[in-house]
Motif scaffolding. Structure first.
Motif, PDB file in Angstrom:
ATOM      1  N   ILE A 443       0.846  -1.209   0.000  1.00 43.72           N
ATOM      2  CA  ILE A 443       0.000   0.000   0.000  1.00 43.72           C
ATOM      3  C   ILE A 443       0.875   1.251   0.000  1.00 43.72           C
ATOM      4  O   ILE A 443       0.620   2.208  -0.735  1.00 43.72           O
ATOM      5  CB  ILE A 443      -0.955  -0.008   1.205  1.00 43.72           C
ATOM      6  N   ALA A 444       1.936   1.228   0.848  1.00 41.57           N
ATOM      7  CA  ALA A 444       2.829   2.389   0.928  1.00 41.57           C
ATOM      8  C   ALA A 444       3.511   2.647  -0.410  1.00 41.57           C
ATOM      9  O   ALA A 444       3.624   3.802  -0.856  1.00 41.57           O
ATOM     10  CB  ALA A 444       3.868   2.172   2.023  1.00 41.57           C
ATOM     11  N   ASP A 445       3.961   1.567  -1.074  1.00 43.80           N
ATOM     12  CA  ASP A 445       4.601   1.729  -2.384  1.00 43.80           C
ATOM     13  C   ASP A 445       3.653   2.381  -3.388  1.00 43.80           C
ATOM     14  O   ASP A 445       4.048   3.270  -4.144  1.00 43.80           O
ATOM     15  CB  ASP A 445       5.051   0.367  -2.918  1.00 43.80           C
ATOM     16  N   LEU A 446       2.411   1.907  -3.387  1.00 44.25           N
ATOM     17  CA  LEU A 446       1.434   2.457  -4.332  1.00 44.25           C
ATOM     18  C   LEU A 446       1.100   3.911  -4.009  1.00 44.25           C
ATOM     19  O   LEU A 446       0.938   4.744  -4.910  1.00 44.25           O
ATOM     20  CB  LEU A 446       0.160   1.605  -4.327  1.00 44.25           C
ATOM     21  N   ILE A 447       0.984   4.229  -2.701  1.00 45.61           N
ATOM     22  CA  ILE A 447       0.702   5.613  -2.307  1.00 45.61           C
ATOM     23  C   ILE A 447       1.849   6.531  -2.714  1.00 45.61           C
ATOM     24  O   ILE A 447       1.638   7.630  -3.239  1.00 45.61           O
ATOM     25  CB  ILE A 447       0.446   5.707  -0.793  1.00 45.61           C
ATOM     26  N   LEU A 448       3.089   6.051  -2.484  1.00 45.45           N
ATOM     27  CA  LEU A 448       4.249   6.865  -2.849  1.00 45.45           C
ATOM     28  C   LEU A 448       4.319   7.101  -4.354  1.00 45.45           C
ATOM     29  O   LEU A 448       4.601   8.206  -4.809  1.00 45.45           O
ATOM     30  CB  LEU A 448       5.530   6.179  -2.358  1.00 45.45           C
ATOM     31  N   LYS A 449       4.049   6.050  -5.131  1.00 47.53           N
ATOM     32  CA  LYS A 449       4.056   6.201  -6.592  1.00 47.53           C
ATOM     33  C   LYS A 449       2.986   7.192  -7.031  1.00 47.53           C
ATOM     34  O   LYS A 449       3.212   8.027  -7.903  1.00 47.53           O
ATOM     35  CB  LYS A 449       3.812   4.840  -7.258  1.00 47.53           C
ATOM     36  N   LYS A 450       1.814   7.080  -6.398  1.00 47.63           N
ATOM     37  CA  LYS A 450       0.731   8.001  -6.744  1.00 47.63           C
ATOM     38  C   LYS A 450       1.112   9.437  -6.407  1.00 47.63           C
ATOM     39  O   LYS A 450       0.866  10.359  -7.184  1.00 47.63           O
ATOM     40  CB  LYS A 450      -0.550   7.600  -5.996  1.00 47.63           C
ATOM     41  N   ASN A 451       1.745   9.630  -5.245  1.00 49.38           N
ATOM     42  CA  ASN A 451       2.146  10.972  -4.840  1.00 49.38           C
ATOM     43  C   ASN A 451       3.238  11.532  -5.735  1.00 49.38           C
ATOM     44  O   ASN A 451       3.279  12.724  -6.027  1.00 49.38           O
ATOM     45  CB  ASN A 451       2.622  10.970  -3.384  1.00 49.38           C
ATOM     46  N   GLN A 452       4.144  10.652  -6.168  1.00 47.46           N
ATOM     47  CA  GLN A 452       5.220  11.103  -7.062  1.00 47.46           C
ATOM     48  C   GLN A 452       4.659  11.579  -8.389  1.00 47.46           C
ATOM     49  O   GLN A 452       5.077  12.599  -8.940  1.00 47.46           O
ATOM     50  CB  GLN A 452       6.220   9.962  -7.282  1.00 47.46           C
ATOM     51  N   ILE A 453       3.673  10.822  -8.907  1.00 44.61           N
ATOM     52  CA  ILE A 453       3.030  11.234 -10.164  1.00 44.61           C
ATOM     53  C   ILE A 453       2.300  12.551  -9.972  1.00 44.61           C
ATOM     54  O   ILE A 453       2.373  13.457 -10.789  1.00 44.61           O
ATOM     55  CB  ILE A 453       2.047  10.142 -10.643  1.00 44.61           C
TER      56      ILE A 453
END
Length: 579
Positions: A443-453
């Protein structure tokens, strides 16, 4: 299968209890074997009495009858296990109850009752064959706030036809011809009366003013629904009572032959501001619900439920919303306090929970390479070779415990959650430590990727002069003039920080270790260990201000965080011992 719907003020409960009708010499027990499918009949009877005594509603309940054709009965007879057949009946009753109470909490805001009748007497007094059928009644009363419950609108049968067609295609029942639907006699007195009342109301509303048409069509949302309403409910004929008018690129519906509207014209154009939703994009090859595909019917229902849930929620009073949110928070507390809970994801949004809980029969999880089946309103996703089994319970996604393939289990559970439009930030993993850590990591990886985008698309405003830069520096200094950053970096216990980010940012802290000089080392890369502030900035993309505020909060409340860590540690030890 034919669904017939009517409204009435009283009589349903007594009819089901006694079976008494003027044209029948048999009692209920003589006529049918009854199978309770939903609710309590005595509760419904008391609700009828209460509404007739204390409320002045035009009607107190809707009555739905699901009838099966001879071909349908053959299919039902192929089910050898009576329990499985009864479960099918329960599922059908629940689908119709959920449909007509869209937007309401079933347990706290809906009073309904349903039972199936399996004929003992096969031929009635009119020498007609009797088939199995299901009775459903839904009180138009919300006990949570003592208000009238808004069932799906009654003067437009479009969505009723959509649901009936969908259910028939889903379960392989015969879709009745339209003439059978219209000519079929109802089997309760109030239905016949209500049919006449409805026709009288429609005739009185086929009015001569635009305002009356606005009122008449207020619950109709699309051009498809409007055309269906004109032809099926009002019995209008195209080119006699209405026509498609306009140009090649702009088409609308014109109502014809409105008597005494005005001297210049007796027609009405359904366009402009009040009827803009009825503009026709394509008036060719139109199909009514029973001729649409199962996928098209699903899309219509899902779209309707999403809109209706929002509309019903907006209409609720502040007090009602508070009651519902308190109920939901209480449900979440019960889940969290269960120490023996299985591995699961729980979504924390009330409206999303309501949608999934009520309409999971429309959700399809297409997972390549997996076997998917539906049992008792639950979707089961299995991969036998990988020993994976995931159960979509609607408001909760559960994985059967095993020690292998945890990473893939979590991945599939997240895919299902995302397919339901769950927000990553609102997913709360429950279960053993390995599962929680893996879930939080993904979940953290996906949230971080979303925030980076998201951050990559944000325009960065940079200072344009030394004066502006000096102002920014002063603002940062004023952020907290008493902060000693070096003290924070050296003395803030990194264990407290890791527990904080695990709880608040869903970070898998098993990927990090603590160095002797109170820094955090990422085991998955070769970067140098980071102090507490650098860690928040680099690993979680926090700004300098946010990182300092987080560290200050933890530092100032170190006693609280210390006790939390001890509690979590004791809880884990106890859970491991229980195994």
């Amino acid at each position: 299968m034919l669904a017939r719907i009517s409204r009435a003020k009283e009589g349903f409960a007594d009819y089901l209890i006694s079976g008494a009708r003027k044209d029948s010499i048999y009692t209920r027990d003589q006529k049918d074997k009854t199978i309770t499918l939903y609710g309590n009949l005595q509760t419904f009877k008391q609700t009828e009495k209460y509404l007739n005594k204390y409320k002045n509603y035009e009607s107190n309940y809707i009555h739905i009858t699901l009838s099966f054709s001879q071909e349908d009965v053959k299919k039902l007879n192929e089910i050898d296990d009576e329990q499985k057949r009864d479960e099918l009946f329960k599922e059908l009753a629940l689908i119709y109850i959920k449909h007509h109470t869209s937007g309401y909490n079933l347990e706290n805001e809906v009073i309904a009752y349903s039972e199936a009748h399996m004929p003992k007497i096969q031929i009635n007094e009119k020498n007609r064959q009797r088939f199995p059928h299901i009775h459903i009644a839904i009180a138009k009363y919300n006990p949570l706030d003592d208000t009238q419950l808004r069932t799906t609108f009654f003067n437009n049968s479009f969505l009723d036809d959509v649901l009936q067609s969908y259910v028939c295609k889903k379960y392989g029942f015969e879709i009745p011809r339209k003439d059978e639907d219209e000519n079929d006699e109802t089997d309760t007195k109030e239905k016949i009366q209500n049919k006449n009342i409805l026709e009288d109301k429609i005739r009185s509303k086929i009015a001569i003013t635009r305002a009356n048409w606005i009122e008449l069509l207020k619950d109709i949302k699309t051009a498809d629904e409007l055309l269906y309403f004109l032809q099926n409910d009002l019995k209008f004929e195209e080119n006699r009572d209405f026509k498609i008018a306009g140009s090649k690129t702009y088409k609308y519906i014109k109502i014809l032959n409105l008597q005494e509207r005005n001297k210049k014209s007796n027609s009405l154009n359904l366009n402009g501001k009040d009827f803009s939703r009825f503009i026709l994009k394509d008036d060719k090859n139109r199909t009514f619900p029973r001729h649409k595909s199962k996928k098209e019917l699903e899309d219509i229902l899902l779209s309707y439920y999403e809109t209706r849930i929002e509309n019903i929620y907006e209409r609720k009073s502040k007090k009602s919303k508070e009651k519902l949110n308190n109920i939901y928070e209480s449900e979440n507390y019960k889940i969290k306090s269960n120490k023996n809970i299985q591995n699961s994801f729980k979504y924390l949004s009330y409206q999303q929970k309501l949608f999934i809980e009520h309409y999971d029969y429309l959700i399809k999880d297409k997972l390549e390479g997996y076997y998917v089946k539906k049992e008792n309103n639950e979707v089961i996703v299995s991969n036998f070779s990988k020993n994976i089994q995931i159960i979509d319970k609607g408001e909760e996604i559960v994985s059967v415990k095993n020690r292998t393939n945890i990473e893939e289990q979590v991945k599939i559970m997240i895919q299902i959650a995302l397919a339901k439009d769950w927000k990553l930030e609102n997913i709360e993993p429950y279960g053993d430590e390995d599962f929680i850590n893996e879930a939080n990591r993904q979940i953290a990886d996906l949230i971080l990727k979303k925030n980076q985008i998201k951050n990559s698309n944000v325009e960065i405003k940079r200072v344009k002069s030394p004066l502006q830069q000096q102002k920014v520096n002063l603002q940062n200094e004023d952020l907290n003039p008493k902060i000693n950053l070096q003290e924070l970096k050296e003395k803030l216990d990194v264990n407290f920080l890791l527990e904080y980010v695990k709880e608040n940012y869903k970070l898998d802290i098993s990927n990090f270790s603590i160095t002797d000089d109170n820094k955090i080392d990422n085991l998955k890369n070769k970067q140098k260990p980071k102090n507490v502030i650098d860690f928040l900035q680099k690993e979680l993309n926090l700004s300098t201000k946010e990182a300092i505020e987080v560290c200050m909060e933890i530092y100032e409340n170190s006693v609280v965080y210390s006790s939390k860590i001890e509690e979590n540690s004791e809880h884990r030890k106890k859970r491991n011992n229980d195994r």
